[in-house]
Design a protein around this motif. Structure first.
Motif, PDB file in Angstrom:
ATOM      1  N   ILE A 272     -58.319 -10.514 -38.964  1.00  0.00           N
ATOM      2  CA  ILE A 272     -57.865 -11.440 -40.005  1.00  0.00           C
ATOM      3  C   ILE A 272     -56.521 -10.998 -40.561  1.00  0.00           C
ATOM      4  CG2 ILE A 272     -58.363 -12.284 -42.336  1.00  0.00           C
ATOM      5  CD1 ILE A 272     -61.315 -12.308 -41.580  1.00  0.00           C
ATOM      6  N   THR A 273     -56.359  -9.708 -40.767  1.00  0.00           N
ATOM      7  CA  THR A 273     -55.076  -9.194 -41.266  1.00  0.00           C
ATOM      8  C   THR A 273     -53.951  -9.493 -40.284  1.00  0.00           C
ATOM      9  OG1 THR A 273     -56.189  -7.416 -42.487  1.00  0.00           O
ATOM     10  CG2 THR A 273     -53.848  -7.135 -42.027  1.00  0.00           C
ATOM     11  N   GLU A 274     -54.223  -9.346 -38.993  1.00  0.00           N
ATOM     12  CA  GLU A 274     -53.189  -9.597 -37.986  1.00  0.00           C
ATOM     13  C   GLU A 274     -52.779 -11.059 -37.937  1.00  0.00           C
ATOM     14  OE1 GLU A 274     -54.134  -8.026 -34.165  1.00  0.00           O
ATOM     15  OE2 GLU A 274     -54.232  -5.947 -34.865  1.00  0.00           O
ATOM     16  N   ILE A 275     -53.751 -11.976 -38.072  1.00  0.00           N
ATOM     17  CA  ILE A 275     -53.390 -13.393 -38.044  1.00  0.00           C
ATOM     18  C   ILE A 275     -52.585 -13.752 -39.295  1.00  0.00           C
ATOM     19  CG2 ILE A 275     -55.441 -14.376 -39.175  1.00  0.00           C
ATOM     20  CD1 ILE A 275     -55.374 -16.627 -37.126  1.00  0.00           C
ATOM     21  N   MET A 276     -52.872 -13.083 -40.410  1.00  0.00           N
ATOM     22  CA  MET A 276     -52.068 -13.288 -41.606  1.00  0.00           C
ATOM     23  C   MET A 276     -50.651 -12.755 -41.392  1.00  0.00           C
ATOM     24  SD  MET A 276     -54.112 -14.770 -43.848  1.00  0.00           S
ATOM     25  CE  MET A 276     -53.790 -14.390 -45.561  1.00  0.00           C
ATOM     26  N   ASP A 277     -50.549 -11.586 -40.768  1.00  0.00           N
ATOM     27  CA  ASP A 277     -49.233 -11.003 -40.494  1.00  0.00           C
ATOM     28  C   ASP A 277     -48.415 -11.898 -39.564  1.00  0.00           C
ATOM     29  OD1 ASP A 277     -49.818  -8.845 -42.074  1.00  0.00           O
ATOM     30  OD2 ASP A 277     -50.329  -7.495 -40.415  1.00  0.00           O
ATOM     31  N   ARG A 278     -49.071 -12.465 -38.535  1.00  0.00           N
ATOM     32  CA  ARG A 278     -48.353 -13.344 -37.602  1.00  0.00           C
ATOM     33  C   ARG A 278     -47.789 -14.562 -38.306  1.00  0.00           C
ATOM     34  NH1 ARG A 278     -52.707 -12.389 -33.984  1.00  0.00           N
ATOM     35  NH2 ARG A 278     -53.507 -14.491 -34.312  1.00  0.00           N
ATOM     36  N   ASN A 279     -48.485 -15.003 -39.343  1.00  0.00           N
ATOM     37  CA  ASN A 279     -48.014 -16.158 -40.118  1.00  0.00           C
ATOM     38  C   ASN A 279     -47.158 -15.737 -41.310  1.00  0.00           C
ATOM     39  OD1 ASN A 279     -49.377 -18.831 -39.058  1.00  0.00           O
ATOM     40  ND2 ASN A 279     -50.950 -17.248 -38.911  1.00  0.00           N
ATOM     41  N   LYS A 280     -46.762 -14.417 -41.295  1.00  0.00           N
ATOM     42  CA  LYS A 280     -45.889 -13.895 -42.358  1.00  0.00           C
ATOM     43  C   LYS A 280     -46.499 -14.075 -43.754  1.00  0.00           C
ATOM     44  CE  LYS A 280     -41.523 -14.486 -39.788  1.00  0.00           C
ATOM     45  NZ  LYS A 280     -42.099 -13.748 -38.692  1.00  0.00           N
ATOM     46  N   ILE A 281     -47.807 -13.852 -43.836  1.00  0.00           N
ATOM     47  CA  ILE A 281     -48.518 -13.921 -45.107  1.00  0.00           C
ATOM     48  C   ILE A 281     -48.957 -12.493 -45.450  1.00  0.00           C
ATOM     49  CG2 ILE A 281     -50.491 -14.869 -46.333  1.00  0.00           C
ATOM     50  CD1 ILE A 281     -50.439 -17.166 -44.225  1.00  0.00           C
ATOM     51  N   TYR A 282     -48.420 -11.973 -46.532  1.00  0.00           N
ATOM     52  CA  TYR A 282     -48.678 -10.589 -46.899  1.00  0.00           C
ATOM     53  C   TYR A 282     -49.285 -10.511 -48.303  1.00  0.00           C
ATOM     54  CZ  TYR A 282     -45.286 -10.207 -43.120  1.00  0.00           C
ATOM     55  OH  TYR A 282     -44.625 -10.345 -41.918  1.00  0.00           O
ATOM     56  N   PRO A 283     -50.000  -9.425 -48.583  1.00  0.00           N
ATOM     57  CA  PRO A 283     -50.563  -9.279 -49.935  1.00  0.00           C
ATOM     58  C   PRO A 283     -49.454  -9.270 -50.975  1.00  0.00           C
ATOM     59  CG  PRO A 283     -51.480  -7.645 -48.419  1.00  0.00           C
ATOM     60  CD  PRO A 283     -50.337  -8.287 -47.710  1.00  0.00           C
ATOM     61  N   GLU A 284     -49.747  -9.848 -52.121  1.00  0.00           N
ATOM     62  CA  GLU A 284     -48.766  -9.856 -53.213  1.00  0.00           C
ATOM     63  C   GLU A 284     -48.789  -8.536 -53.966  1.00  0.00           C
ATOM     64  OE1 GLU A 284     -49.470 -13.200 -55.659  1.00  0.00           O
ATOM     65  OE2 GLU A 284     -48.959 -14.661 -54.114  1.00  0.00           O
TER      66      GLU A 284
END
Length: 284
Positions: A272-284
């Motif tokens: 899940i973290t990797e798919i977020m990273d691929r979409n350039k979505i990072y923790p605030e």
């Protein structure tokens, strides 16, 4: 209590709504997980669950998952809770037993009403009523439970559980109507999440049998085209991911091979973290 599949009793203190989160974790939520016992964190301590590890990675995450849930209850959960909490990202957690669960859920008149556009029971605002009903249910069932304990020894219960584990989920018994209803539920879920500005992702969680046999029922069945059309790059199939990261798949599951162990849940959170990273979505 989430069982004892890994050599210890997995117990958690629930949040105000009965889910496996800490009280107060609903503020400014990044991610919400909707699923069954895998999403709840069955067999591991809360810190090793999917939501627990995503929290460690910096994502404000809650799980609205419960053991035994199928797609219709998960859709009801989405309408009753997710749409009120309004997380930025919603991850729908799926495994191949879900279609069998859906077949059972469609026998419920109240659950089928959630397929109506505007139906809701506003459960998130009725927790006092829910608590009262649960207390009443517990008090009414204590006597029956005592009798059951006298009839069934722990050994017999374990024998029954082991026998049930031998039963394979056979998606071939699911007819086209169930498939179509499931896809309809996902389209409706996507619409509900889009309404409040969120994004819905789909995550496929492989079973031990699939991984051990190097087979992927999900890729072979008739859901693939419809899911690709709806989710595109927002769909994450973790079966190949699991096989890539671990040669011995038994090392990813509890001793009973039913749910993941700490390592298996770690791989899900990493995926899940990797798919977020691929979409350039990072923790605030």
């Amino acid at each position: 209590m989430l069982g004892n599949e890994n050599g210890y009793w997995a117990i958690y203190e629930s949040d105000q709504y009965g889910f496996n989160n800490t009280v107060g974790s609903y503020d400014s939520t990044d991610i919400a997980l909707v699923g069954d016992s895998f999403g709840e964190g069955k067999s591991v301590k809360s810190k090793f669950s999917i939501q627990g590890q995503l929290l460690t990675n910096g994502y404000k995450t809650i799980s609205l998952s419960k053991g035994g849930n199928g797609p219709l209850i998960e859709f009801a959960t989405l309408k009753e809770y997710v749409t009120k909490i309004r997380p930025k990202y919603v991850f729908w957690l799926y495994n191949n037993s879900d279609l069998i669960d859906l077949k059972r859920e469609l026998n419920s008149r109240i659950l089928k009403r959630y397929l109506d556009k505007d139906f809701s029971q506003n459960l998130i605002y009725r927790q006092n009523e829910i608590d009262s009903l649960l207390i009443q249910f517990y008090n009414d069932s204590r006597f029956s439970f005592t009798i059951i304990n006298k009839i069934f020894t722990l050994k017999k219960i374990r024998e029954k559980i082991n026998a049930l584990k031998l039963i394979q989920v056979n998606t071939s018994v699911v007819d086209d109507g169930i498939y179509n209803t499931f896809i309809n539920i996902l389209y409706k879920s996507n619409e509900e999440v889009n309404k409040f500005g969120g994004t819905l992702y789909f995550v496929y969680l492989p079973t031990y049998e699939e991984l051990n046999n190097k087979s992927n029922v999900f890729i072979k069945n008739k859901l693939k085209i419809s899911l690709n059309k709806l989710f595109g790059d927002r769909m994450l199939d973790l079966s190949a991911y699991f096989l890539k990261h671990e040669n011995d798949v038994s090392a990813l599951f509890s001793a009973e091979k039913g749910h993941y162990n700490e390592i298996g849940y770690t791989l899900v959170s990493k995926g899940i973290t990797e798919i977020m990273d691929r979409n350039k979505i990072y923790p605030e």
